[in-house]
Enzyme design. Sequence first.
Site, PDB file in Angstrom:
ATOM      1  N   TYR A   1     -51.714 -29.533  86.861  1.00 51.94           N
ATOM      2  CA  TYR A   1     -53.054 -30.033  86.490  1.00 51.94           C
ATOM      3  C   TYR A   1     -53.110 -31.554  86.363  1.00 51.94           C
ATOM      4  CZ  TYR A   1     -51.900 -29.130  81.403  1.00 51.94           C
ATOM      5  OH  TYR A   1     -51.371 -29.058  80.156  1.00 51.94           O
ATOM      6  N   GLU A   2     -54.325 -32.071  86.243  1.00 54.98           N
ATOM      7  CA  GLU A   2     -54.575 -33.528  86.302  1.00 54.98           C
ATOM      8  C   GLU A   2     -54.055 -34.139  87.595  1.00 54.98           C
ATOM      9  OE1 GLU A   2     -57.034 -33.890  83.384  1.00 54.98           O
ATOM     10  OE2 GLU A   2     -56.457 -35.635  84.544  1.00 54.98           O
ATOM     11  N   GLY A   3     -54.193 -33.427  88.704  1.00 59.48           N
ATOM     12  CA  GLY A   3     -53.675 -33.909  89.988  1.00 59.48           C
ATOM     13  C   GLY A   3     -52.253 -33.415  90.170  1.00 59.48           C
TER      14      GLY A   3
ATOM     15  N   ARG B   1     -53.528 -38.575  82.899  1.00 59.45           N
ATOM     16  CA  ARG B   1     -52.287 -38.278  83.628  1.00 59.45           C
ATOM     17  C   ARG B   1     -51.067 -38.635  82.793  1.00 59.45           C
ATOM     18  NH1 ARG B   1     -54.195 -39.567  89.945  1.00 59.45           N
ATOM     19  NH2 ARG B   1     -55.313 -37.583  90.052  1.00 59.45           N
TER      20      ARG B   1
ATOM     21  N   GLN C   1     -50.066 -36.940  93.058  1.00 59.09           N
ATOM     22  CA  GLN C   1     -49.545 -38.163  92.441  1.00 59.09           C
ATOM     23  C   GLN C   1     -48.725 -38.965  93.458  1.00 59.09           C
ATOM     24  OE1 GLN C   1     -50.525 -38.814  89.316  1.00 59.09           O
ATOM     25  NE2 GLN C   1     -51.529 -36.816  89.265  1.00 59.09           N
TER      26      GLN C   1
END
Lengths: 593, 593
Positions: free
Chosen positions: A441-443, A301, A448
């Site tokens: 992406y990546e959450g 992240r 978040q």
Amino acid sequence: MYKAPVEEIAFTLKHVAGLNDVLNLGTFGELGEDLVDAILSEAGRFATEEVAPLGEVGDRQGSRLVNGSVKTPDGWPDLYRGWIAGGWNGLTAPEAFGGQNLPHMLHVAAMEMWNSGSMAFALGPTLTMGAVEALEKHGTDELKAAFLPKMVSGEWMGTMNLTEPHAGSDLGALKTRAERRADGTYRIYGQKIFITWGEHDFTDNIVHLVLARLPDAPPGTKGISLFLVPKFLVNEDGSLGARNDLFCHGLEHKLGIHGSPTCTMIYGDGKFGEERGAIGYLVGEQNRGLACMFTMMNNARLAVGMQGVAIAEAATQKAIAYARERTQGLAPGWSGDGMSPIIEHPDVARMLLTMRALTQGARAIAYACAHAVDMTHAAKGDEARHWQERSSLLTPIAKSFATDVGVDVASMGIQVHGGMGFIEETGAARYLRDARIAPIYEGTNGIQAIDLVTRKLPLSRGAQVHGFIDELRQVATAVRASNNEGFGQTAACLDAAIAALGEATDWLQTALGDGRQVDALAGATAYQRLFGLTLTGVYLAKGALADTGDGKQLSRIALCRFAAENLLAETAALRDSVVNGAASLAAARAILG
Amino acid sequence: MYKAPVEEIAFTLKHVAGLNDVLNLGTFGELGEDLVDAILSEAGRFATEEVAPLGEVGDRQGSRLVNGSVKTPDGWPDLYRGWIAGGWNGLTAPEAFGGQNLPHMLHVAAMEMWNSGSMAFALGPTLTMGAVEALEKHGTDELKAAFLPKMVSGEWMGTMNLTEPHAGSDLGALKTRAERRADGTYRIYGQKIFITWGEHDFTDNIVHLVLARLPDAPPGTKGISLFLVPKFLVNEDGSLGARNDLFCHGLEHKLGIHGSPTCTMIYGDGKFGEERGAIGYLVGEQNRGLACMFTMMNNARLAVGMQGVAIAEAATQKAIAYARERTQGLAPGWSGDGMSPIIEHPDVARMLLTMRALTQGARAIAYACAHAVDMTHAAKGDEARHWQERSSLLTPIAKSFATDVGVDVASMGIQVHGGMGFIEETGAARYLRDARIAPIYEGTNGIQAIDLVTRKLPLSRGAQVHGFIDELRQVATAVRASNNEGFGQTAACLDAAIAALGEATDWLQTALGDGRQVDALAGATAYQRLFGLTLTGVYLAKGALADTGDGKQLSRIALCRFAAENLLAETAALRDSVVNGAASLAAARAILG
């Protein structure tokens, strides 16, 4: 053309984010400021001279699927070979596997520069480093011995295979199957989508880390295991063996990062090998795959946050260069010959300073997060827990704020270019197209925000976040104590922002304590931005207070003041949205049907 | 797929923007609400069923230059023929030339729907209508007779040729030359860039309006004349004659609106005709070309604002549909089977409601501007001046706020789609790519802000803007007087926003009065957004107060409250930026070098 801002990066590492704390830990041997400067300088040279010139061709050509193989853009395979020859792939990897065991702070700084050169290119190595981290922490000694040295050197690249059509943010829904074989290996069957650099022509082998479900696994997220599934099996002597039963079925046609192949991967379809099923090796414990992934999720992240910083920096440089050169109209007070450079128009200057301030703020937040990561690894006991919490707290902010900044700054960069900004050859539009994936992406940034509010605010029963806010107050106090008129109203603006952050924090903690989960989540995104904006002001001030004798302190003070007096007032609005917005959101949701 | 929101549009026209005032003017004959509804319904049907389905192919194929001709996307020439057969090209044009003389309010409402279907397609007719307007106001009777009927019917299209490489925002720098000939015609020589729909296969002839400079013209903006330069000369009997000496030299490769050919046009290069030079006819007086253009500039700017509304509406519809269908995770309070639709997650609902509220606010502002245009045309004396000032005041806000909303809402739309939003086939990314030009062309939003602050705030010595702000206060008062609890804190939020607008207005007027031009310009963009946000809140409230018996009042109140309690707090921050930001901008500009 992009030029790596090595001095600014080094300044932020040293005088804002606390690099010296990390160098003094003793964990990194003889590493001192001089060597750090040399490494940053060489990473910057590579980004400026080697990566950046190939960014445009990567965007224009994209990666293409040709007869089942992915052909990357012209010049990219050579670029990658040059990159690994420079030793850049193993910066933070353990020395035992050929890595250089350098601080994470240095790594994110170097990543920023490569991503500024070409986010699509830098993305592949970023995934490899994540795979190295997961394997190093959770793999068996045999797996590590067989795969890690070549992944650390970059001879082989790695990937992360998580997403499936119905399992994105919610990985509990994934369906890829793993079957045990008597020899201790597994056979993997299923389809994965959005696999970044899942197939390419950079390396002879590609090491896929794949989440899948064993037949007897419990449902949901507690029944997912992690497997290493190489494109080519590896013989005892380390040479490449048979092609494994997996292939890239298609590439996505995307808004941006065209050079980065985004693959649909098919496992166990019977296309290769004698027995149907891709051969895989368990990494970590059965059904603990998500936990294995999460050990590297924070760093991933943060890495995506760096992409936001990287695009913002490149877009800002480009816009400033254009605004200095392009002439149009007569700005008030302009006394030169002919039309003014557009940088002389107050509105253009406002855009450029906003871009500069947001970029530097996002960079400082990300580096501060990396600082906490480095401190965690070296510290022990309560101190280790403190820094681990600090990095946990900062990670969602670094990821979301920096990626939002990447999009906003890239969009402002187009605006500064006027009509030329809309023309692809100008290059300003590419930054917006590339940047737009990073908040997703990546959450997603919404996820978040959920993480920040529901998992990070409660750390140490709320003491972590309040301790951090106390530290921020000290910077505001130092600005006031400096009695430097150049700061204008900065101290008051920082006080107000920090107070708004404190009030919103209290309100959310109370809501969570009262079990009003929906109310807390309603304001989570506003809170996340409130935190990021406040940190931007505080970190710009911290840098501006540092008198390093480099002749730039006046400029830093002026930029800090600009941010404080123009950008920080939004914090009060965000506080209001957190504190007052939930009821109206609840009332209005029925509209959406 | 986009479905024209005919009911919502009609509601906004009637109950927010004041359509009945216009219908009651007597200028539009028998036109009543029923006929308005019928026209809107048919325009909506055409946009939904005919235009929208061809939007994607237009984006994918784009317009291409083949052997000097422009080939538009598959199906587009037929779409255009259907569109003019429906009579849509001449909605507001004078009846004397075959037009329908309908109110501008109706026109912008219809334009919104076509632009939602395909902004790239709708752009061509928009340019033609601008050319019709300029020609009708400033052309000689001979020119009008020869060209207007076919331009009103749509048999021929028109273009506007302003920009040159060094003359964009500052047209005073343009170099295209015009030479007088003894027969009263002119010969035009020069290069124009960014010419929207400058060449295409929709119509047999294309009527270019071209800004150029006569040999004895004074320098700068006072030496520019306007010429009509047809692609094919027109014989006495109206038939097409020789090809004129002009051609399309190239098409731009753009971020968005791919279907719309953006041409580099070469005039007088000797490629066609016996004598070098494109034959042109003067429109309006010599050296008064810019004034001729400005008569249509306001409507063109409003038309671009409609593009912002249109994209925002289409992006919002798409995002809501996706969020209802896509399931992922378990939202708090979700009691259905399996995963929740993502619309149940508070953060997704917040994004969708923000998109909805901003879209409806931008629409109301644009329609209110069109209302003022219609009122101007029918009124006389002081009243005409009042409405002319009102439309002048609202135009930069409608253009800038709506186009910024278009970009922001399209970007949020991608975010709602998660990873799918980044995939081009999904269609969400196209909206962002298309929307991104609108804050730039027809005067960048920064130039709109300069216009708003330096030319519109001083109208009637400041009385116009203050009178308008007084009207806004009445809406806040009516919300309070309604005693409807559904409004929550709306009245207080509106009061605060309107107060912030008033304070910022006073500050700017004082700065201008004191000759502090740079200070006023420093905050111009923040002020422009402050005005747009405040109007969004006020117009949502005005709509929410209307009890039409359509069963939607509760929804309107809830959306209004959401906007008031979540979005309007930013107005205080913007006021602070206007009032406190100028000094820091001045101090920080030195950084930019």
